[in-house]
Design an enzyme around this catalytic site. Structure first.
Site, PDB file in Angstrom:
ATOM      1  N   PHE A  10      -7.859   4.013  -2.842  1.00 19.87           N
ATOM      2  CA  PHE A  10      -8.172   3.218  -3.730  1.00 19.87           C
ATOM      3  C   PHE A  10      -9.655   2.883  -3.688  1.00 19.87           C
ATOM      4  O   PHE A  10      -9.839   1.593  -3.370  1.00 19.87           O
ATOM      5  CB  PHE A  10      -7.435   1.732  -3.942  1.00 19.87           C
ATOM      6  CG  PHE A  10      -7.404   1.199  -5.127  1.00 19.87           C
ATOM      7  CD1 PHE A  10      -6.779   1.673  -6.427  1.00 19.87           C
ATOM      8  CD2 PHE A  10      -8.010   0.041  -5.411  1.00 19.87           C
ATOM      9  CE1 PHE A  10      -7.062   1.178  -7.539  1.00 19.87           C
ATOM     10  CE2 PHE A  10      -8.094  -0.791  -6.465  1.00 19.87           C
ATOM     11  CZ  PHE A  10      -7.434  -0.267  -7.715  1.00 19.87           C
ATOM     12  N   ARG A  23      -4.371   6.780  -4.100  1.00 18.61           N
ATOM     13  CA  ARG A  23      -3.912   6.674  -2.699  1.00 18.61           C
ATOM     14  C   ARG A  23      -5.239   6.425  -1.669  1.00 18.61           C
ATOM     15  O   ARG A  23      -6.138   7.260  -1.420  1.00 18.61           O
ATOM     16  CB  ARG A  23      -3.396   7.543  -1.890  1.00 18.61           C
ATOM     17  CG  ARG A  23      -2.484   7.400  -0.701  1.00 18.61           C
ATOM     18  CD  ARG A  23      -1.770   8.515  -0.211  1.00 18.61           C
ATOM     19  NE  ARG A  23      -0.648   8.304   0.614  1.00 18.61           N
ATOM     20  CZ  ARG A  23       0.016   9.045   0.912  1.00 18.61           C
ATOM     21  NH1 ARG A  23       0.073  10.412   0.640  1.00 18.61           N
ATOM     22  NH2 ARG A  23       1.117   8.945   1.814  1.00 18.61           N
ATOM     23  N   GLU A  37      -0.450   4.404 -12.018  1.00 20.02           N
ATOM     24  CA  GLU A  37      -0.496   2.915 -11.870  1.00 20.02           C
ATOM     25  C   GLU A  37      -0.906   2.565 -13.214  1.00 20.02           C
ATOM     26  O   GLU A  37      -0.165   1.709 -13.989  1.00 20.02           O
ATOM     27  CB  GLU A  37      -1.333   2.685 -10.925  1.00 20.02           C
ATOM     28  CG  GLU A  37      -1.773   1.091 -10.801  1.00 20.02           C
ATOM     29  CD  GLU A  37      -2.465   0.464  -9.670  1.00 20.02           C
ATOM     30  OE1 GLU A  37      -2.797   1.436  -8.817  1.00 20.02           O
ATOM     31  OE2 GLU A  37      -2.964  -0.567  -9.668  1.00 20.02           O
ATOM     32  N   ALA A  90      -1.556  -0.248  -3.580  1.00 20.76           N
ATOM     33  CA  ALA A  90      -2.234  -0.938  -2.455  1.00 20.76           C
ATOM     34  C   ALA A  90      -1.388  -0.931  -1.308  1.00 20.76           C
ATOM     35  O   ALA A  90      -1.556  -2.103  -0.332  1.00 20.76           O
ATOM     36  CB  ALA A  90      -2.648  -2.242  -2.862  1.00 20.76           C
ATOM     37  N   GLN A  97       3.840   3.751 -11.999  1.00 19.59           N
ATOM     38  CA  GLN A  97       4.280   2.838 -10.726  1.00 19.59           C
ATOM     39  C   GLN A  97       4.134   1.484 -11.243  1.00 19.59           C
ATOM     40  O   GLN A  97       4.071   0.544 -10.395  1.00 19.59           O
ATOM     41  CB  GLN A  97       2.837   3.187  -9.889  1.00 19.59           C
ATOM     42  CG  GLN A  97       2.715   4.405  -9.407  1.00 19.59           C
ATOM     43  CD  GLN A  97       1.456   4.673  -8.845  1.00 19.59           C
ATOM     44  OE1 GLN A  97       0.882   5.740  -9.030  1.00 19.59           O
ATOM     45  NE2 GLN A  97       1.103   4.006  -7.816  1.00 19.59           N
ATOM     46  N   PHE A 110       0.774   8.588  -6.240  1.00 21.47           N
ATOM     47  CA  PHE A 110      -0.315   8.641  -5.585  1.00 21.47           C
ATOM     48  C   PHE A 110      -1.333   7.745  -6.281  1.00 21.47           C
ATOM     49  O   PHE A 110      -2.425   7.980  -6.150  1.00 21.47           O
ATOM     50  CB  PHE A 110      -0.784   9.949  -5.505  1.00 21.47           C
ATOM     51  CG  PHE A 110       0.250  10.747  -5.025  1.00 21.47           C
ATOM     52  CD1 PHE A 110       0.804  10.799  -3.763  1.00 21.47           C
ATOM     53  CD2 PHE A 110       0.783  11.855  -5.810  1.00 21.47           C
ATOM     54  CE1 PHE A 110       1.755  11.533  -3.035  1.00 21.47           C
ATOM     55  CE2 PHE A 110       1.722  12.783  -5.257  1.00 21.47           C
ATOM     56  CZ  PHE A 110       2.236  12.581  -4.096  1.00 21.47           C
ATOM     57  N   GLU A 148      -1.436   4.164   2.151  1.00 20.27           N
ATOM     58  CA  GLU A 148      -2.756   4.503   2.077  1.00 20.27           C
ATOM     59  C   GLU A 148      -3.434   4.828   3.456  1.00 20.27           C
ATOM     60  O   GLU A 148      -4.212   5.559   3.557  1.00 20.27           O
ATOM     61  CB  GLU A 148      -3.445   3.352   1.207  1.00 20.27           C
ATOM     62  CG  GLU A 148      -2.966   3.372  -0.036  1.00 20.27           C
ATOM     63  CD  GLU A 148      -3.699   2.197  -0.962  1.00 20.27           C
ATOM     64  OE1 GLU A 148      -4.357   2.645  -1.772  1.00 20.27           O
ATOM     65  OE2 GLU A 148      -3.180   1.067  -0.453  1.00 20.27           O
ATOM     66  N   ARG A 196     -12.949  -2.278  -3.158  1.00 22.84           N
ATOM     67  CA  ARG A 196     -12.071  -1.888  -2.047  1.00 22.84           C
ATOM     68  C   ARG A 196     -13.112  -0.890  -1.210  1.00 22.84           C
ATOM     69  O   ARG A 196     -13.104  -1.090   0.127  1.00 22.84           O
ATOM     70  CB  ARG A 196     -10.847  -1.090  -2.070  1.00 22.84           C
ATOM     71  CG  ARG A 196     -10.228  -0.807  -0.889  1.00 22.84           C
ATOM     72  CD  ARG A 196      -8.740  -0.499  -1.348  1.00 22.84           C
ATOM     73  NE  ARG A 196      -7.872  -1.881  -1.514  1.00 22.84           N
ATOM     74  CZ  ARG A 196      -7.354  -2.229  -0.459  1.00 22.84           C
ATOM     75  NH1 ARG A 196      -7.229  -1.749   0.737  1.00 22.84           N
ATOM     76  NH2 ARG A 196      -6.440  -3.367  -0.408  1.00 22.84           N
TER      77      ARG A 196
END
Lengths: 771, 508
Positions: free
Chosen positions: A346, A344, A234, A511, A199, A230, A724, A312
């Site tokens: 996060f 997903r 990343e 995100a 990603q 997902f 998300e 988050r």
């Protein structure tokens, strides 16, 4: 008008034919070697010796590499530098890669790597495995975080009712169907090309360059598509990209590293499990007056993205509710387990479900319908989040009111009560839960994107942007945006593989920002080309620029002339007009102070709500989702078919997280197995299947296409991110199960049910409420 | 030991992509998936898990029906088509069969109705699982097209029990399963494959060796028994749904394999006198279908037993002989008072299944002996129920599986069999609980005594699937469910005690 259309995924016709190539499907270059990783058999220990000769003696082995073979720094950490590519000196979790076998075939590499247990000699150190153990030992990967507004302690002390408790949610494996893979190919003059299922191609480029001791311009990373990401690709695609690249550089041969599923589970991290301790003060109506929450996550052995995940989580504890006095504390527990990472949502889901559980409990204590208590606490006009961002696009009340009606919530509540009154074994439950989810990276600088649009002489259009395609339909949406800007059919626009040589310094596709950022950047590029074509046409045909209009592959130039887009392009080319352009976008108006945890981290909020009805077997704890009604806010959808797909997929995925998907590590019992992940394959880790899709699954987009459904923020065609936020919708499934369990005890006792609500956990809760 | 280097060997021959393929030199444990992807360069079929649990590698195997499948519901144009997981199928098992993969579906650029429906319904997102879903749907399409029927939405979900998708949430895939029948029917031309398979058909034992490893596939019971006697060390394989993992995950050597799946006589499921005889090589699907025809109450366990491709590949004989304490056949069969027919050369003996196991994964088979058949008495008047409990409905390994049978005489328990999996090192009958019920009135007091006795009957497993405490509590509660369903006064319907039955009976 190509935006807003229900178009299939741009690769759908290839997917169904098995003709969409993933990295392992690409033809292999002559001389390609295959890598496999030798994994630490224990959770924590000093490496006292590596008997790599016995590995080298295995058939087909060309080389065995360990940390000392890495030319540059032995690090693939995305934020901090605490992520070794290959363990050096110490192993920090069971499954940590210690060496890499390079062999003629993948089977030979795997068989040799499987000798790791014999080859790695260790001196065990005591492991820390759980968030509780980490918190007790004050073992963290990052300093604690605190967010406060008002005086939570005083508000709690003064409140008419108080609630205190602990709770937990489990982690979750991404289970992308395509496992991690990188294919590194040496290029001239020491350079490196890497096909990577990732990603975040730019970060892969930088980390590969770093470990090879190269400058970034010598490394190229490409990703056409992933078989799912997902969040799991990343940051954590990096280790494999780096190992493949180090081996390819050392041997000067192409090297492919494709993980077996079990190794993928054992090596990589996943969604953080969270532990909560809370104290709440509320009034007789259920209004939350004060809330103090401590969250401890299982970060694993390194920081990875655990800091942003906790940020988050803290910023989503409020979910859709105004909390006047609140104090939230976040600890990222350092444990001897896989380093947990993006998945997903996060951290957002872990933060928001804490308040949902609290409100559910308050409602039960007051004997009220949980929806009424939720509604009482919803954000109103003029309210501000605990981190200081005004909730100025709030639609939660109207959205929930509509869903309450269309789902027949009140009538079904009565029907379920009647059913439960006469049903001896089976009990039904119902819940409606809301979602408010902030869109943008919390880190301001990540909110930027670039794109490149080429118009060729035949009128066909090629687009490249910094986002990656993992199935979410990003390339489809970007193609629609560009087709719209140029007034050409979507079929004339092709989006190509993400390539660090085309767009530099990209952010991760994460995100939920993929189409927000890259759609804007591509639109910017396309509009520049269009502006040049308009200027050219208006001059040549002497009309006002506003009279040059592009539509469906046709260009109307005032009343003077109509021609095809292609004809205009040819004329413009002959007149030496630049027919390609870059584009750029930076989300406006964002700010974030990570020390005070204050600012405007989000460009806007996405909203949604879901009603779920379940039936629970009080003898076995088995359960079934009977119906789900969803209303989700995607703004003015760029592609309703794709957005509905995102909502449904997230719903089932989130349901899996909260119910059947259970991660089990061997407990800290002093044995050599301590910390070993027992659930490391789909035979033991169960994600939902077709029979878990409810027979009634009514998913709608909120006011899509209506003016008051538009995103108030100036996003690409007033759409909203859809990746998300819908993952929080199946909270309703969990709380419906809780409701059914509560019914088994006559709604006298708050069910002691944590997530995942496996059948075993449900039966335990049923037993408790009946005690 | 099979003396591989000196054994005669001929290439593996099968029909693929319009012609007969010959493979020689590949290890007998080379999987169909690796052959497809690495040798044939047909990369449409994907590897998701390499253990048969995700279905990304689902392909369709076609064979000429033998006597065992003269009336099989999987017949399509003279061929029997079944899905299988290519990742755990060994290549020599394809000998004499046809292999259909996702590459076979498109006619030029034109998508097959199954593929077009997947596109039209947005059935793919990342697309990686999609070829597997397409093949499962294609098999369903062919079976229904051949019969002139259409599946219900519930049947489609059951057909897809062996396919995982992480993106879509399945709704659009189920829609596609309905939509695919709306386009003009595209019939499969089976003539080329049929002709090729007929030409390859042989009753000669198929022997294949590569390096030090051998694969032997007798075609008759007599030949199989003789091979078994001569080579007692050889590993008997059929669908390799478990053995495939030994190779893929544990790298265990398999120098000698004796393939039972080529013996047509052993693939039959038939009534013989008062018993249902399930040949050792009969597929799980064939065996469960026959059992459910006699005892509809077994439907739930049938549908929950693995996924569809695994049920086509795996055999009930293998499940029983393997002897896993969490295999779902044995508890049900013990509840039905089944026996195993064991053969050694010409000698045949019959053993109650309840006495077959001696410990964890061990049994009373002697060297050279093998399970020939499972015999289930059909004349019992007992009321039978089977319950399976696991984290997920589809394709999950049991926490507890129960096969329960009871017959009353004037309200008093005359016959009782309570068999459980997941409760001990072997699947076993609950002797204490049975004793607590035998001769007692079938009432709540007797039930309570039996539930209490279960705690002494078993020391359950304790692992990542379920704790020992949960298993015991569930086993006790399943006895209660059984009583609730069979008590004299106000017995409950299955839809009143099972969340899945609720759904199946109420779903549109």
């Amino acid at each position: 008008m190509s935006v807003g259309m229900r178009l299939p995924h741009e690769s759908a016709h290839l997917h169904v034919a098995g003709a969409a190539p993933y990295i392992d499907d690409l033809p292999e270059l002559a001389g390609t070697l295959h890598a496999a990783l030798g994994l630490s058999p224990i959770a924590h220990g000093r490496i006292v010796g590596l008997d790599l000769e016995l590995v080298r003696a295995m058939p087909g082995v060309v080389a065995v590499l360990s940390a000392s073979d890495i030319p540059g720094p032995n690090d693939c950490g995305p934020v901090l530098h605490d992520d070794p590519i290959l363990a050096d000196g110490v192993v920090q979790y069971a499954g940590q890669p210690v060496f890499a076998v390079i062999a003629e075939t993948r089977d030979q590499a795997r068989r040799a790597a499987a000798r790791a247990g014999d080859a790695i000699r260790t001196e065990p150190l005591p492991p820390i495995l759980t968030p509780e153990e980490a918190h007790a030992a004050q073992s963290y990967v990052l300093p604690p975080m605190h967010l406060a507004r008002g005086d939570a302690a005083a508000a709690i002390a003064a409140a008419p009712h108080r609630l205190q408790g602990t709770w937990s949610v489990g982690g979750q494996e991404q289970f992308y169907l395509e496992g991690q893979i990188s294919y590194a190919i040496p290029r001239e003059n020491g350079g490196m090309f890497v096909h990577c299922s990732t990603q975040h191609p730019s970060e892969m480029q930088h980390l590969v360059a770093n470990c090879l001791g190269l400058k970034s311009h010598r490394v190229q990373v490409e990703c056409r598509r992933m078989g799912g990401g997902f969040g799991g690709k990343e940051s954590q695609s990096a280790l494999f990209a780096c190992v493949a690249a180090v081996a390819a550089a050392k041997l000067n041969r192409p090297v492919k590293l494709r993980l077996d599923r079990d190794d993928d589970f054992l090596v990589t991290g996943r969604r953080h499990c969270f532990r909560y301790a809370y104290e709440i003060g509320y009034d007789g109506d259920g209004r939350v007056l004060g809330a103090e929450l401590t969250m401890v996550s299982r970060a694993g052995f390194s920081a990875d993205l655990s800091g942003p995940v906790m940020t988050r989580a803290i910023c989503h504890f409020d979910n859709a509710y105004f909390l006047p006095n609140v104090a939230v504390h976040g600890y990222s527990g350092k444990t001897n387990t896989q380093s947990n990472t993006a998945f997903r949502g996060f951290g957002g889901p872990q933060g928001a479900i804490a308040i949902e559980n609290i409100i559910d409990t308050i409602a039960r204590a007051l004997g009220k319908d949980a929806l009424d208590v939720r509604r009482l606490n919803f954000y109103g006009a003029g309210d501000t989040t605990p981190y200081g961002q005004p909730v100025d696009d709030n639609v939660i009340q109207a959205l929930v009111a509509e869903l309450e009606t269309t789902s027949r919530y009140r009538a079904r509540r009565a029907e379920i009560a009647a059913f439960n009154a006469t049903s001896e074994v089976l009990k039904r439950g119902l819940a409606l839960t809301p979602v408010k989810f902030g869109i943008s990276f919390n880190l301001v600088h990540l909110n930027q994107a670039g794109a490149l649009v080429h118009v060729y002489g035949d009128g066909s259009v090629l687009v490249n942007h910094g986002g990656t395609e993992m199935g979410q339909g990003l390339n489809t949406k970007v193609a629609q945006v560009v087709a719209h800007a140029l007034g050409v059919p979507v079929a004339d626009v092709r989006v190509t593989a993400t390539d660090t040589q085309k767009i530099a310094n990209t952010s991760a596709t994460a995100a939920s920002t993929g189409s927000d950022l890259n759609g804007q950047a591509a639109d910017d590029a396309a509009r520049q080309i269009r502006a040049r074509l308009v200027a050219f046409a208006s001059e040549r045909y002497a009309v006002e620029p506003a009279q040059v209009r592009f539509e469906a592959g046709r260009v109307d130039i005032g009343l003077v002339k109509t021609m095809t887009f292609r004809e205009l392009v040819v004329e413009a080319y002959m007149a030496r007009v630049q027919l390609w352009s870059d584009g750029f976008y930076a989300t406006p108006g964002l700010s974030w102070d990570k020390d005070t945890m204050q600012g405007r981290p989000f460009f806007y909020f996405a909203y949604g709500a879901a009603v779920s009805e379940v039936v629970v077997d009080t003898l076995t704890g088995e359960w079934k989702l009977l119906a789900a009604h969803v209303l989700h806010d995607a703004g003015r959808s760029l592609n309703p078919a794709i957005d509905i797909g995102q909502v449904e997929g997230a719903f089932i995925q989130g349901m899996g997280w909260l119910t059947m998907e259970e991660l089990v590590w061997h407990p800290n019992d002093g044995s050599a197995r301590a910390g070993f992940l027992h659930t490391h394959a789909p035979s033991t880790y169960k994600i939902p299947t077709a029979n878990d899709c409810p027979p009634v699954f009514d998913v709608r987009l909120w006011k899509d296409g209506l003016p008051d459904g538009d995103n108030r923020a100036d996003t690409i065609h007033r759409s909203k991110a859809a990746g998300e936020p819908p993952l929080l919708l199946p909270f309703s499934v969990f709380f419906a199960i809780r409701d059914a369990v509560s019914a088994a005890g006559g709604h006298r006792i708050d069910p002691p049910l944590a997530a995942p609500a496996t059948s075993e956990a449900i039966l335990r809760a049923v037993t408790a409420v009946r005690a | 030991m099979i003396d591989a280097p000196t054994m005669p060997s001929r290439p593996i021959r099968f029909f693929h992509r319009g012609g007969v393929v010959e493979v020689d030199g590949a290890a007998p444990t080379r999987t169909v998936l690796d052959w497809l992807r690495e040798d044939a360069r047909c990369t449409g079929t994907k590897e998701g898990c390499n253990e048969g649990d995700c279905g990304a590698c689902a392909v369709v195997i076609a064979e000429l029906p033998g006597s065992a499948h003269a009336t099989s519901p999987e017949l399509v144009g003279g061929l029997r088509l079944t899905t299988t997981n290519a990742c755990i199928q060994f290549l020599p098992a394809l000998d004499g069969k046809a292999l259909f993969t996702v590459e076979d579906l498109r006619q030029g650029d034109a998508l097959h109705p199954v593929q077009q429906a997947m596109v039209d319904c947005d059935g793919s997102q990342c697309g990686f699982c999609t070829p597997g879903f397409v093949m499962s749907l294609w098999a369903t399409y062919q079976h229904h097209a051949a019969r002139g029927t259409r599946p219900t939405r519930q049947q489609l979900a059951d057909e897809l029990s062996g396919n995982l998708c992480r993106c879509t949430g399945y709704r659009p895939i189920l829609d596609a399963g309905e939509r695919m029948f709306e386009a003009p029917m595209v019939a499969l031309d089976t003539a080329p494959a049929r002709a090729a398979l007929a030409a390859m058909r042989s009753d000669e034992t198929f022997r294949y060796t590569a390096g030090d490893a051998a694969f032997v596939a007798p075609k008759t019971l007599a030949a199989f028994a003789a091979e078994r006697l001569a080579r007692p060390e050889a590993r008997i394989v059929a669908g390799t749904t478990d053995v495939g993992l030994w190779v893929n995950k544990m790298f265990r050597p398999l120098p000698a394999m004796l393939f039972i799946g080529g013996v047509d006589e052993l693939r039959r499921v038939e009534r013989r006198g008062g018993v249902l005889s399930i040949g050792a090589a009969a597929s799980l699907e064939d065996a469960w279908r026959a059992l459910v025809a006699r005892w509809p109450a077994l439907t739930d366990v049938w549908l929950r037993f693995a996924g569809v491709p695994l049920r086509h590949a795996g055999t009930m004989g293998g499940n029983v002989a393997n002897g896993s304490p969490i295999g779902d056949s044995a508890p049900v069969l013990m509840g039905l008072d089944a026996a195993v027919l064991l053969r050694r050369g010409e000698a045949v003996r019959r053993l109650p299944l309840a006495r077959f196991y001696t410990g964890y994964m061990t049994n009373r088979l002697e060297a050279g002996e093998f399970v020939e058949a499972i015999e289930v008495p059909l004349d019992s008047d007992a009321v039978v129920r089977a319950y399976k409990i696991s984290k997920r409905f589809d394709c999950d390994i049991s926490a507890v599986c129960a096969g329960l049978a009871i017959a009353l005489d004037g309200g008093v328990v005359r016959v009782v069999r309570l068999a459980f999996g997941g409760m001990a090192a072997t699947v076993a009958r609950a002797a204490g609980a049975e004793a607590a019920l035998l001769g007692q009135p079938w009432n709540e007091a007797a039930l309570a005594a039996a539930q209490a006795a279960l705690a002494a009957d078993f020391t359950p497993l304790d692992d990542m699937r379920a704790s020992a405490g949960y298993r015991l509590q569930v086993a006790q509660n399943l006895l209660r469910r059984f009583w609730l369903e069979t008590r004299a006064e106000r017995p409950l319907a299955s839809a009143e005690v099972s969340v899945f039955e609720t759904l199946r009976s109420s779903a549109p």
